[in-house]
Design an enzyme around this catalytic site. Structure first.
Site, mmCIF file in Angstrom:
data_model
loop_
_atom_site.group_PDB
_atom_site.id
_atom_site.type_symbol
_atom_site.label_atom_id
_atom_site.label_comp_id
_atom_site.label_asym_id
_atom_site.label_seq_id
_atom_site.Cartn_x
_atom_site.Cartn_y
_atom_site.Cartn_z
ATOM 1 C CG LEU A 112 32.711 -94.598 8.327
ATOM 2 C CD1 LEU A 112 32.399 -95.647 9.373
ATOM 3 C CD2 LEU A 112 31.423 -94.091 7.700
ATOM 4 N N PRO A 113 34.001 -90.426 9.514
ATOM 5 C CG PRO A 113 32.273 -88.951 10.094
ATOM 6 C CD PRO A 113 32.537 -90.362 9.678
ATOM 7 C CB THR A 152 42.003 -89.373 8.701
ATOM 8 O OG1 THR A 152 42.172 -89.152 7.299
ATOM 9 C CG2 THR A 152 43.292 -89.009 9.425
ATOM 10 C CE LYS A 231 45.280 -87.869 6.123
ATOM 11 N NZ LYS A 231 45.054 -86.986 4.999
ATOM 12 C CE LYS A 306 39.469 -87.448 11.826
ATOM 13 N NZ LYS A 306 38.905 -88.033 10.621
HETATM 14 P P1 NAD Z 1 32.045 -86.286 6.017
HETATM 15 O O1 NAD Z 1 31.692 -85.940 7.413
HETATM 16 O O2 NAD Z 1 31.706 -85.360 4.920
HETATM 17 O O3 NAD Z 1 31.402 -87.717 5.641
HETATM 18 C C1 NAD Z 1 31.280 -88.791 6.520
HETATM 19 C C2 NAD Z 1 30.069 -89.607 6.102
HETATM 20 O O4 NAD Z 1 29.983 -90.749 6.946
HETATM 21 C C3 NAD Z 1 28.745 -88.841 6.271
HETATM 22 O O5 NAD Z 1 27.993 -88.921 5.096
HETATM 23 C C4 NAD Z 1 28.053 -89.577 7.429
HETATM 24 O O6 NAD Z 1 26.648 -89.563 7.318
HETATM 25 C C5 NAD Z 1 28.628 -90.960 7.267
HETATM 26 N N1 NAD Z 1 28.583 -91.778 8.470
HETATM 27 C C6 NAD Z 1 28.925 -91.439 9.727
HETATM 28 N N2 NAD Z 1 28.801 -92.512 10.541
HETATM 29 C C7 NAD Z 1 28.372 -93.541 9.756
HETATM 30 C C8 NAD Z 1 28.050 -94.905 10.014
HETATM 31 N N3 NAD Z 1 28.158 -95.433 11.224
HETATM 32 N N4 NAD Z 1 27.650 -95.675 8.988
HETATM 33 C C9 NAD Z 1 27.540 -95.153 7.739
HETATM 34 N N5 NAD Z 1 27.821 -93.875 7.433
HETATM 35 C C10 NAD Z 1 28.234 -93.083 8.440
HETATM 36 O O7 NAD Z 1 33.607 -86.586 6.043
HETATM 37 P P2 NAD Z 1 34.616 -86.532 4.803
HETATM 38 O O8 NAD Z 1 35.114 -85.147 4.618
HETATM 39 O O9 NAD Z 1 34.019 -87.278 3.676
HETATM 40 O O10 NAD Z 1 35.852 -87.349 5.416
HETATM 41 C C11 NAD Z 1 35.807 -88.746 5.559
HETATM 42 C C12 NAD Z 1 37.155 -89.211 6.100
HETATM 43 O O11 NAD Z 1 38.177 -88.829 5.189
HETATM 44 C C13 NAD Z 1 37.513 -88.557 7.443
HETATM 45 O O12 NAD Z 1 38.146 -89.497 8.258
HETATM 46 C C14 NAD Z 1 38.451 -87.425 7.047
HETATM 47 O O13 NAD Z 1 39.368 -87.081 8.061
HETATM 48 C C15 NAD Z 1 39.161 -88.041 5.853
HETATM 49 N N6 NAD Z 1 39.687 -87.050 4.901
HETATM 50 C C16 NAD Z 1 38.924 -85.979 4.543
HETATM 51 C C17 NAD Z 1 39.455 -85.058 3.656
HETATM 52 C C18 NAD Z 1 38.650 -83.842 3.226
HETATM 53 O O14 NAD Z 1 39.223 -82.939 2.608
HETATM 54 N N7 NAD Z 1 37.332 -83.806 3.494
HETATM 55 C C19 NAD Z 1 40.747 -85.214 3.138
HETATM 56 C C20 NAD Z 1 41.482 -86.336 3.512
HETATM 57 C C21 NAD Z 1 40.931 -87.251 4.397
#
Ligand code: NAD
Length: 357
Positions: A112-113, A152, A231, A306
């Site tokens: 999740l975000p 994260t 991390k 973030k």
């Molecule tokens: P994203 O915003 O693309 O996806 C998050 C998903 O969570 C969305 O589909 C949203 O609808 C869903 N969501 C939000 N609240 C929810 C809830 N209560 N119940 C169910 N679903 C819910 O984010 P992302 O890029 O996939 O990143 C996810 C995590 O991974 C973050 O914490 C981010 O910091 C970490 N991360 C991302 C990357 C990257 O390159 N994108 C790299 C490393 C780590």
């Protein structure tokens, strides 16, 4: 070797009893019976969608994977994609709520975000748990239910959630694990992520097996919360190195240096780092770096902001001085405010610095 001895050594034979409910069905091995696993994957965004896709492709036949996201389209798309390309017998189910997805699942994975999303999700899941589930679950498995959070977030929120899991599922019935990752969307798609894991020693090998279905390595960093501490420490360093590399490249080029020459000097000298060598911010220095495609793709400047904010909050929790953090946060904030930088790879700070492109 006698024919009998050869038969004894044959690989495991699966026998599925499909008419029984999922949690009591057994996979009969030549030796001991093993229950079928139920996985729940919650949060099918840029990372989670690809991770869940890789997980399902590597799950054992007839295990169950339940999917949930507040964005119903993401669930429907993945169910459709996984069902049409399915190899093996894994059962894929879209769920209408997080509680339904997680109900009696052996393994819940979340991606999740932000911290508040993780807190809210586990609040909902745990509220739906029966307090007596330890006794009930212990009758069919000696293993604790695993709640693996790959988001994260800050270590303090993660520890808070871990404590509520322990309070709701006491005596080893449930374990909350932090497993943030690096590798980005490219790594999530290719299944080559690196996970930084915070969990007690005795759970690590089980967690590692699960994570290696979505990544290439899982590093055990210590007890719960340690994966996130690692991390955030890494990403803090990266935030600073990225700005410093942009500054150093701009500085040298203003003194007439060819960027290729300067990068070559740095990369065999003490200034060498990932932003100088792999993700160089000057267009054309590294052909595969986002800078060479107008800073598209890569690690978004918003995500770096973030992670830097989370590192600063975590530092404050422990009274740690991070004097460069405020300056770096201002740089990323100002850069992201400009339309020529917003939504691009974080190396775009070089553009914000006024570097020659
Ligand atoms: P994203 O915003 O693309 O996806 C998050 C998903 O969570 C969305 O589909 C949203 O609808 C869903 N969501 C939000 N609240 C929810 C809830 N209560 N119940 C169910 N679903 C819910 O984010 P992302 O890029 O996939 O990143 C996810 C995590 O991974 C973050 O914490 C981010 O910091 C970490 N991360 C991302 C990357 C990257 O390159 N994108 C790299 C490393 C780590």
């Amino acid at each position: 070797m006698t024919p009998v001895a050869t038969a004894w050594r044959r690989p495991v034979v699966l026998l599925l009893v499909r008419s029984q409910p999922a949690r009591t069905r057994t996979r009969l091995f030549s030796t001991t019976p093993r229950r079928l696993d139920v996985y729940a994957f919650i949060g099918l965004g840029q990372m989670g969608y690809q991770m869940a896709r890789n997980l399902q492709s590597k799950l054992a036949s007839a295990d169950t994977l339940r999917l949930y996201d507040i964005n119903k389209a993401a669930v429907q798309n993945l169910v459709k994609e996984a069902t049409s390309q399915q190899v093996g017998g894994v059962v894929i189910q879209g769920s209408d709520s997080a509680e339904d997805a997680a109900r009696e699942a052996n393994v819940v994975i979340s991606c999740l975000p932000e911290p508040e999303h993780v807190r809210q999700l586990y609040g909902t899941i745990l509220k739906a748990q029966k307090p007596s589930s330890k006794g009930k679950d212990a009758s069919w498995t000696a293993e604790p239910r695993l709640f693996i959070d790959c988001s994260t977030i800050d270590p303090s929120t993660s520890r808070e959630v871990a404590a509520s899991v322990l309070a709701t599922l006491p005596n080893g019935a449930g374990q909350f694990i932090d497993a943030p990752m690096s590798g980005g969307v490219v790594g999530a798609t290719a299944g080559t992520l690196t996970f930084m894991v915070g969990t007690p020693d005795d759970h690590f090998s089980r967690v590692e097996k699960i994570l290696l279905r979505m990544g290439k390595q899982a590093l055990h960093c210590g007890p719960q919360g340690s994966g996130l501490a690692a991390k955030l420490a890494n990403n803090y360093l990266l935030a600073i190195e990225n700005i410093a590399t942009g500054e150093a490249m701009n500085f040298g080029m203003q003194w007439g240096l060819d960027p290729q020459v300067l990068a070559k000097v740095i990369n065999v000298s003490t200034g060498r780092c990932w932003p100088s060598e792999v993700n160089n911010p000057v267009p054309g220095v590294v052909a595969t770096a986002p800078a060479s495609r107008d800073y598209q793709g890569g690690f978004g400047i918003g995500l770096m902001r973030k992670d830097l904010r989370l590192a600063m909050e975590a530092a404050e929790d422990k009274g740690v001085k991070l004097p460069l953090a405020e300056v770096a946060a201002d740089v990323y904030k100002s850069a992201e405010a400009e339309s020529r930088c917003k939504g691009r790879d974080f190396s775009v700070v070089y553009r914000w610095l006024g570097g020659k492109e």
